[in-house]
Design a protein around this motif. Sequence first.
Motif, PDB file in Angstrom:
ATOM      1  N   UNK A 266      52.616  41.192  38.723  1.00  0.00           N
ATOM      2  CA  UNK A 266      51.161  41.302  38.850  1.00  0.00           C
ATOM      3  C   UNK A 266      50.699  42.630  38.272  1.00  0.00           C
ATOM      4  N   UNK A 267      49.752  42.618  37.334  1.00  0.00           N
ATOM      5  CA  UNK A 267      49.368  43.870  36.687  1.00  0.00           C
ATOM      6  C   UNK A 267      48.504  44.751  37.574  1.00  0.00           C
ATOM      7  N   UNK A 268      48.772  46.058  37.541  1.00  0.00           N
ATOM      8  CA  UNK A 268      47.881  47.022  38.167  1.00  0.00           C
ATOM      9  C   UNK A 268      46.700  47.262  37.233  1.00  0.00           C
ATOM     10  N   UNK A 269      45.737  48.037  37.679  1.00  0.00           N
ATOM     11  CA  UNK A 269      44.601  48.386  36.835  1.00  0.00           C
ATOM     12  C   UNK A 269      45.111  49.102  35.585  1.00  0.00           C
ATOM     13  N   UNK A 270      44.603  48.694  34.410  1.00  0.00           N
ATOM     14  CA  UNK A 270      45.035  49.300  33.159  1.00  0.00           C
ATOM     15  C   UNK A 270      46.266  48.658  32.566  1.00  0.00           C
ATOM     16  N   UNK A 271      46.668  47.486  33.089  1.00  0.00           N
ATOM     17  CA  UNK A 271      47.859  46.799  32.600  1.00  0.00           C
ATOM     18  C   UNK A 271      47.556  45.340  32.276  1.00  0.00           C
ATOM     19  N   UNK A 272      48.501  44.717  31.576  1.00  0.00           N
ATOM     20  CA  UNK A 272      48.530  43.272  31.396  1.00  0.00           C
ATOM     21  C   UNK A 272      49.766  42.743  32.103  1.00  0.00           C
ATOM     22  N   UNK A 273      49.645  41.558  32.695  1.00  0.00           N
ATOM     23  CA  UNK A 273      50.780  41.008  33.406  1.00  0.00           C
ATOM     24  C   UNK A 273      50.620  39.528  33.681  1.00  0.00           C
ATOM     25  N   UNK A 274      51.331  39.042  34.688  1.00  0.00           N
ATOM     26  CA  UNK A 274      51.358  37.612  35.013  1.00  0.00           C
ATOM     27  C   UNK A 274      50.946  37.418  36.467  1.00  0.00           C
ATOM     28  N   UNK A 275      49.952  36.566  36.665  1.00  0.00           N
ATOM     29  CA  UNK A 275      49.511  36.191  38.008  1.00  0.00           C
ATOM     30  C   UNK A 275      49.704  34.683  38.134  1.00  0.00           C
ATOM     31  N   UNK A 276      50.623  34.286  39.020  1.00  0.00           N
ATOM     32  CA  UNK A 276      51.068  32.891  39.067  1.00  0.00           C
ATOM     33  C   UNK A 276      51.594  32.544  37.670  1.00  0.00           C
ATOM     34  N   UNK A 278      49.554  32.628  34.914  1.00  0.00           N
ATOM     35  CA  UNK A 278      48.484  33.070  34.024  1.00  0.00           C
ATOM     36  C   UNK A 278      48.787  34.448  33.448  1.00  0.00           C
ATOM     37  N   UNK A 279      48.595  34.595  32.134  1.00  0.00           N
ATOM     38  CA  UNK A 279      48.676  35.909  31.495  1.00  0.00           C
ATOM     39  C   UNK A 279      47.341  36.607  31.723  1.00  0.00           C
ATOM     40  N   UNK A 280      47.381  37.741  32.424  1.00  0.00           N
ATOM     41  CA  UNK A 280      46.150  38.376  32.892  1.00  0.00           C
ATOM     42  C   UNK A 280      45.983  39.768  32.300  1.00  0.00           C
ATOM     43  N   UNK A 281      44.751  40.089  31.936  1.00  0.00           N
ATOM     44  CA  UNK A 281      44.390  41.376  31.341  1.00  0.00           C
ATOM     45  C   UNK A 281      43.525  42.153  32.329  1.00  0.00           C
ATOM     46  N   UNK A 282      44.083  43.270  32.855  1.00  0.00           N
ATOM     47  CA  UNK A 282      43.307  44.171  33.708  1.00  0.00           C
ATOM     48  C   UNK A 282      43.112  45.520  33.022  1.00  0.00           C
ATOM     49  N   UNK A 283      43.176  45.516  31.695  1.00  0.00           N
ATOM     50  CA  UNK A 283      43.042  46.761  30.938  1.00  0.00           C
ATOM     51  C   UNK A 283      41.795  46.776  30.070  1.00  0.00           C
ATOM     52  N   UNK A 284      41.472  45.646  29.448  1.00  0.00           N
ATOM     53  CA  UNK A 284      40.389  45.600  28.470  1.00  0.00           C
ATOM     54  C   UNK A 284      39.238  44.713  28.949  1.00  0.00           C
ATOM     55  N   UNK A 285      38.945  44.793  30.242  1.00  0.00           N
ATOM     56  CA  UNK A 285      37.807  44.086  30.822  1.00  0.00           C
ATOM     57  C   UNK A 285      36.881  45.116  31.466  1.00  0.00           C
ATOM     58  N   UNK A 286      35.621  44.753  31.577  1.00  0.00           N
ATOM     59  CA  UNK A 286      34.627  45.730  32.033  1.00  0.00           C
ATOM     60  C   UNK A 286      34.870  46.153  33.475  1.00  0.00           C
ATOM     61  N   UNK A 287      35.144  45.206  34.350  1.00  0.00           N
ATOM     62  CA  UNK A 287      35.352  45.516  35.766  1.00  0.00           C
ATOM     63  C   UNK A 287      36.819  45.371  36.128  1.00  0.00           C
ATOM     64  N   UNK A 288      37.671  46.162  35.472  1.00  0.00           N
ATOM     65  CA  UNK A 288      39.107  45.968  35.640  1.00  0.00           C
ATOM     66  C   UNK A 288      39.627  46.332  37.033  1.00  0.00           C
ATOM     67  N   UNK A 289      38.840  47.042  37.829  1.00  0.00           N
ATOM     68  CA  UNK A 289      39.293  47.391  39.173  1.00  0.00           C
ATOM     69  C   UNK A 289      39.269  46.184  40.115  1.00  0.00           C
ATOM     70  N   UNK A 290      38.415  45.213  39.846  1.00  0.00           N
ATOM     71  CA  UNK A 290      38.347  44.066  40.741  1.00  0.00           C
ATOM     72  C   UNK A 290      38.310  42.719  40.019  1.00  0.00           C
ATOM     73  N   UNK A 291      38.662  42.711  38.707  1.00  0.00           N
ATOM     74  CA  UNK A 291      38.693  41.435  37.986  1.00  0.00           C
ATOM     75  C   UNK A 291      39.691  41.510  36.843  1.00  0.00           C
TER      76      UNK A 291
END
Length: 486
Positions: A266-276, A278-291
């Motif tokens: 599971x990616x932390x803020x500022x990372x990309x990773x896998x949730x279930x 799903x390939x998830x991006x928490x680095x290049x989104x506007x509200x990366x702290x909660x989405x």
Amino acid sequence: MSDRVPGRVDALGRRDSWEGVRAAVAGLGVSGFAAADNLTHLGAQVVVLDETEPTGERAEKATLLEVLGADVRTGPGSTATLPDGVDVLVTSPGWRPDAALLTQARGLGVPVWGEVELAWRLRDPEHAAPWLAITGTNGKTTTVQMLEAMLRAGGLRTVACGNVGLPLVEVVMDPEPYDVLAVELSSFQLHYTDSMTAQSAAVLNVAEDHLDWYSSMADYAADKGRIYSGVERACVYNVADPLTEELVREADVVEGARAIGFTLGTPAVGMLGVVDDVLADRAFVENRHDSAAELGTLADLASPAPHMVANALAAAALARSHGVAPAAVRDGLRGFRPDGHRIATVATVAEVTYVDDSKATNPHAARSSLGAYEHVVWVAGGLAKGASFDDLVVAMGPRMRGVVLLGRDRAVIADALRRHAPEVPVIEVPDDETDVMDRVVRAAAGLAQPGDTVLLAPGCASMDMFANYGARGDAFAGSVRRLGGS
């Protein structure tokens, strides 16, 4: 007597006159030919040096360069001495830094560039496409091709180049400019590169390799880390490989450049990773702290093997750093298929699956490949390049139903198996036997049980017995088909 003017080439670029500049090119391979061809086009006086006598396509290239005005010197002794008056030496990446020609050049104060360094200097200042650069011990080619697919899906004119595909000099001299380049760089290429500054860069992993070229792992890692120098947007690193993050910390980057990790968890803020799944991006989104942004699912990949997932995340991080939309990342992954000899299923014979991963030419790559299968008969061996197999055997021994070894350095692997997995049956096939690969495959079939995988992931280079890893993989596939009667 040399009439070299110190520093005369340092400021030269694509739009400058190279007349009067004397350039030596070491090596007549793909990158050497591209460098010599384009330097001649720019007006430089070019001398090409290669220790081997060219044949076939290389002979044709040598003739073409001579027609264009280059001085081509080949055969034994041609690289023993640097020609007089040379202003710059462009070396092919395989040349060791202690080669006599390079040592002479440095002693005389002659700049030594790689083809990548030359390419960077020859970019069109009015249409200089940014570089998204990738290096690592394993996975470079797959990752750069994934990145190319994502960029194309985003509507950008791009190409995978450098250590794969077209030489970089050819790419930057293309009269039709690219929007962005997906650049694969080996440690050898980075060693001879000084001024390049990528828009974003990734080090996928750093593991023991090329210790027949480097004096230490530290030197090898340092060359990998050069890719981060001057990065403008994102330094992408592997959360599972702390050394890659350390290389980011040590890099001198443009203020504002971000460190972006990728992880199979599971990616932390500022990372990309896998949730279930799903390939998830928490680095290049506007509200990366909660989405997070969804970039695709594991089902979109050609293979769910862990190293393929990691490659996809690294490529996605670079694409996203350039502004590629999540939907284009997904579309690129869905349409991507790896080149041959990369975890390619050959056939299933008697309920045993045979997989060709001949591209796994070092222990780290072989370990990643082995980790994708629960019960495996491992086919390995070749040129070990000074590498150790102890860590691989300790980690992957419990998965091994048996091991079949071939190649010059098979004893290195056999010794690691004896010490760390003595319960695993090992069959060695001598090089001097006829139909070696047929014997290897038959031996593996004898060790396998229904539901197992026979995996060619040699952990070694191929040139002791085969022209290249592709020829080795083809031989394996041919033997498997003969085993199955097809």
